[in-house]
Design an enzyme around this catalytic site. Sequence first.
Site, PDB file in Angstrom:
ATOM      1  N   HIS A 184     -66.439 -13.727  -2.279  1.00  0.00           N
ATOM      2  CA  HIS A 184     -67.042 -12.677  -1.346  1.00  0.00           C
ATOM      3  C   HIS A 184     -66.924 -13.237   0.176  1.00  0.00           C
ATOM      4  O   HIS A 184     -67.324 -12.802   0.900  1.00  0.00           O
ATOM      5  CB  HIS A 184     -68.691 -12.533  -1.629  1.00  0.00           C
ATOM      6  N   ASP A 208     -74.996 -13.432  -3.134  1.00  0.00           N
ATOM      7  CA  ASP A 208     -74.668 -13.406  -1.648  1.00  0.00           C
ATOM      8  C   ASP A 208     -73.608 -12.336  -1.215  1.00  0.00           C
ATOM      9  O   ASP A 208     -73.641 -12.221  -0.149  1.00  0.00           O
ATOM     10  CB  ASP A 208     -73.982 -15.007  -1.398  1.00  0.00           C
ATOM     11  N   ASP A 254     -69.962 -21.569  -2.484  1.00  0.00           N
ATOM     12  CA  ASP A 254     -68.733 -20.719  -1.838  1.00  0.00           C
ATOM     13  C   ASP A 254     -67.450 -21.334  -2.232  1.00  0.00           C
ATOM     14  O   ASP A 254     -67.397 -22.534  -2.134  1.00  0.00           O
ATOM     15  CB  ASP A 254     -68.843 -20.627  -0.421  1.00  0.00           C
TER      16      ASP A 254
END
Length: 987
Positions: free
Chosen positions: A409, A170, A47
Amino acid sequence: MKWKQLLISCLSTLHFVASDPHCGYEACPKIDKEMLTVHLVPHTHDDVGWVKTVDEYFFGTKDQRPSVSVKTIIESVIEQLQIDPGRKFIWVETAFFWKWWSSQQNDTLKDVVKKLVSAGQLEFTGGAWSMNDEAVTHYQSTIDQFTWGFRRLNDIFGDCGRPHVGWQIDPFGHSRETASLMAQIGFDGLFFGRLDKDDKKNRMDHKSMEMIWRGSKNIGEDGDLFTGVLYNHYSPPRGFCFDVWCSDYISDEPGNSNYKEKIASFVQLAKEQSDKYLTKNIMWTMGMDFHYMIAGKWYKNMDTLIKHVNSISNETGIVAVYSTPSCYLQALHNSRLAWPTKDDDFFPYASEPDAYWTGFFTSRPNLKRFERAGNNLLQVCKQLHVLAGSTETDGLNSLREAMGVLQHHDAITGTEKQHVAEDYAAILNKALVQCDGLTSEFLNKLSRKREKEPSLVLFERCPLLNMSDCAVSENKTTFVVKIFNPLARRVSKFVRLPVTGPEHSVFDLSSGKKLDIQYVPIMDEVNKIPVGKGKALFELIFEASDLPPVGFKSFHVTKTGRQELLRKLNNLEHEIGNEFVKVSFDDRSNLIRSVTVEGKNTPIRQRMLYYQSGKSGYDDAGYQGTRQASGAYIFRPRKNQPFKVSNEPTKISIFKGPLVQEAHQTFSPWASQVVRVYRGQKHVEIDWLVGPIPTADGFGKEVISKISTNLKTNGEFTTDSNSREYLRRRRNVRETWTANIEEPVAGNYYPVTSAISMQDEISTVAILTDRAQGGASIEDGSLELMLHRRLVQDDGFGVEEVLNEQQMGVGMVARGRHILLIAPVDSNVTARQRDLVQREMVLEPTLYFAPTNLTAQEWAEKYLVEFSGIKTALPENVNLLTMEPWRGNSVLLRLENAFEKKEDQFPVKVSLTDLFEAEVVSVEEMMLGANQKVGDSKRFKWQAQFEGIGDREGPARKTVGPSNNFEVILYPMQIRTFVVSLKTTSV
C-alpha cells in the site's frame, strides 16, 4: 548476535511447547461472557518499503530516526514468546518473514519458531506477501500475492500457518472487491484501520463499527465477510504505548509504582471503547509502525498490566488477555448477535474536511503502468512454464515475489520516497529480466518441430515499445515477431513497431500470406521524451489476426529496400473513422466534436486540462491560511475549476490508411495525444502523453482528460472495483451516512482500476484505462480521469518529500492509453468493456523478437510457427485466470466467469478434459488462496440484523471428477481454483 542466539537456544528449554498442533482457534483464551474482555493484540506494522527500501527496513540501514530493523523485531519477539506460553504475537507481511526465514542458518531457532506457531503463540494474520492497497490494485495481482504468501507459510508450517483473518490496518480506503476476494480465500473476517472521519463517527454513534460486508452482488454469501473497524486506527490507546520510542510504562516496583493510576485509566478507556461496540469484547492493538525492536519492554509492561487488571476484575467487570484478531473474532462469533450490513465500499477516504486521500489514485503513473505490465508478463511466464513442462524456477519465484512487493500500500500507490520508488522499479525489472530468459528458453522449446532438435534462437522483448523504442525493429534487416497470447480465446492485435524508414514487408508465417501494412509518423513529442534512445521516425503497423489461445503465432518482417509511399496528411480533413465509428473534430478548435457509432451520433468534447494544486499556507484567494496541500496521498485543487493546458490553439494532423486512421493533437509543448480508429473496431483509442509538467509558476499541476456530453446522468456514474464488479457512484452522496463534502472535486474522485462509465436512458459512455487512475463525474454528462501529477509541496502525511518525479533533470513524462466506448444503453456494453479490458489493457498479447538471416519460407520450414497450449478455446465470458506450475508436477488452475448476472445470468460449463492436451489424472478444488481444500473450509456464519431482499446463497460447486469428464460449472462472477495433476508435464 551469537549471544542472542545462545540466549534463544537456552530459553527454548524454559517451558514445554506442545509438539501437537494447538494453533488457530484452538489456541484462543477462554472468554467469560459476563466480563468485558479486552483483547490485547501484540503486533508490529512493517511497511514493505515506504520512506526506506525493503532492504533498508529489513536490515536497519539508512536511518533518519531511531534504528529500525525488521530482522531484529522478529528475533526479539521470538525470544520473548519463549519466556511465557501465554504470550502471543501476530505477523502479517510474509515478504519480510520469508526474507528472514530463508536467510536463517540456525535450524534450532527455526524449530523454535515452528513450535511457537504450532502452539498458537505466533500467529500469521493477513499472510499475503504484503499488505496490499485496495484502491489501485488489480484483482488478479491481489489473488496472486495472497497465494504466494500462503504458499510459503504452508510449505513451512502446514495448516498452522494458514491465516484466518484479513488485517488491512493501513491502506487508504477499502474496496468491496477485496472483501469478496478475502471471503473466497476462506477468511472468517477482516479488520482495518482507516475510514472516512465522518463515517467513523457515524458508526461509533450507532454501534456499527462491526458489520457483515456484502462483498458481491453476484455470488451471495460466498462474498460476505464479517468486517470490523479498529477503534484506535492500529495504535495502542493513549498512555499504553510500551515501545522503546514511547515514554509510557506501568510499574508495581517499590519507589516507581504507578500501576493503580494506569489501571484506573485502563478501565476508563476500556469502557469508553466498549460503548461503541455491540459485544462485551474489545480489541486493543498493542503496537505500531516497526515496534518491538526490544520486545521485552512491551511484554514486561503488558504482563504487569494483565496481572493487575485481572486482580480486580470482580470489582470492575473487566479482564485483559493476550489475544489475536482471530481469537477476538471467535469471541464475537460466539456472542451469537445479529450484525448490521454494508453493500458499498469505503472510498473515498477523508481524514480531515480538506484532506481527501484521492491523489494516490494517480500518483507515479509510470510505476502504476509498469506494475500492470508486470502482471501481464507474470501470467505469460507462468503459462510458458506449464506449456514447456517446467516445474517452478527461481526466476518465476522472483517475479512472483516482486509483484507481491509492488502490491504494497505504499508501492503501487506512489506514496513512497523517490529512491524507494526507484528501488521498487529495480526489483520488478530484475525479476522480469530473469523471467525473460526463461520465456526465451521455453519459446525455443515450443518452436521445435522435432523434440530433440536444437533451437538456439534468442527471443527478446522490447520493453520500451511504449516509447516507440525497439532496437531489433529499428536496426535489424530481418526479424521474426513471435506473439504470445495469454488469453484462452483467439484474439487479434494491431501491432505497431518503431522503424527508421518505410521499407518493409510482413508475412504471416502460418498462412504464408503477405500482410497489409501501414506507416504512421511518430509524434515529435514522443521522440522528445528525455530518456528515449530510439532513432525510429515511423511506426510500422500490421494486424496479427487469430492469435491462438494460450499460444503463439509468428510473423516475418524484412526490409525490402523499396520506399513505401506514405499517405499525405490532409490538414483540411477533420474526421477519422472506419465502417463502424467516425470521430469528428471541430474546424476551429481542432478538439473532438462528436463520435458516431453505427450511425448514432453523440456530441462529445474531449480536452486535456489541469487542476492547480492546493498549497498549505494559502487559501484560494492567495492569502495566508492553513489549508491542506496536495501531495502524494492528498488531492486538493486550489480552485474547483480546471485550467486549459495552453491558451494556444490545438494543433492537429490527420493520417489515414488501410489499417488505421488517426489524429495527432498537440495541446501544448507538454500535453499531446493521438486519437485513432482501427479497421473493423467499434471503439476509439486515445494515446495520451503528458510531461514534463511545468511548475515555474510555483504551483503543482494535476492533469486530467475530460469528456463532456449531453447525457442526462443525474449525478450518477460507475467505476469498477479492482477491475471486477462495477459500483454505482453518486456525486456528493455517501450511501451509509449524510455527507458534508467541503471539497467538491477531490471529495468526488474515486479509484478507477480499469473502467469508468456513465449512462442515461439512451446511451452509455465508458472509458477504459491501461493503469489505475483517479476518476470522477464532476458535472452531469462528463467524465474525467487524472493522468499525471507534479507537485511543489508535501502533504504532511509521512513521506516528507514532494511528489516531483524527474528524469534526466526535467519532470517525468507519462504516456498511456484510454479506450472510449459509446453504445446504446441496452447493448450490454459492460460485457464488451470486460472483454476489451482483458485483451487490450490487462493481458495483452506479448511480442518477442528474434533477428534472423532466414527467409520467411526457410523459417517456416525449420520452426513451428503457430502453437496453442489448450485443446479448446474458452467461451468469451470465461477467463483463464491462473495456469502456473505448482508443487511437484501439478498445475494450479483458476477459471473465472467474468460476467455479472445482469450481463449473463446463466452458468457456463468447461471440461478440463477438453482443455488440457495431457490426460487429467486428478483434480482437487481449493479455496481461492490455494492453501485449503474447499471441503475443509468451515467459515463462520453470521446473522444479519436485516436480511434484505434477495437470495444470499452462494453459487453451487459441483464436484469436479472423472465421472463428469472433469466438468467445471461457473456461475456469474464465480472463480474456482484447482490443483490439477496431469499424466505428463506438458500441456
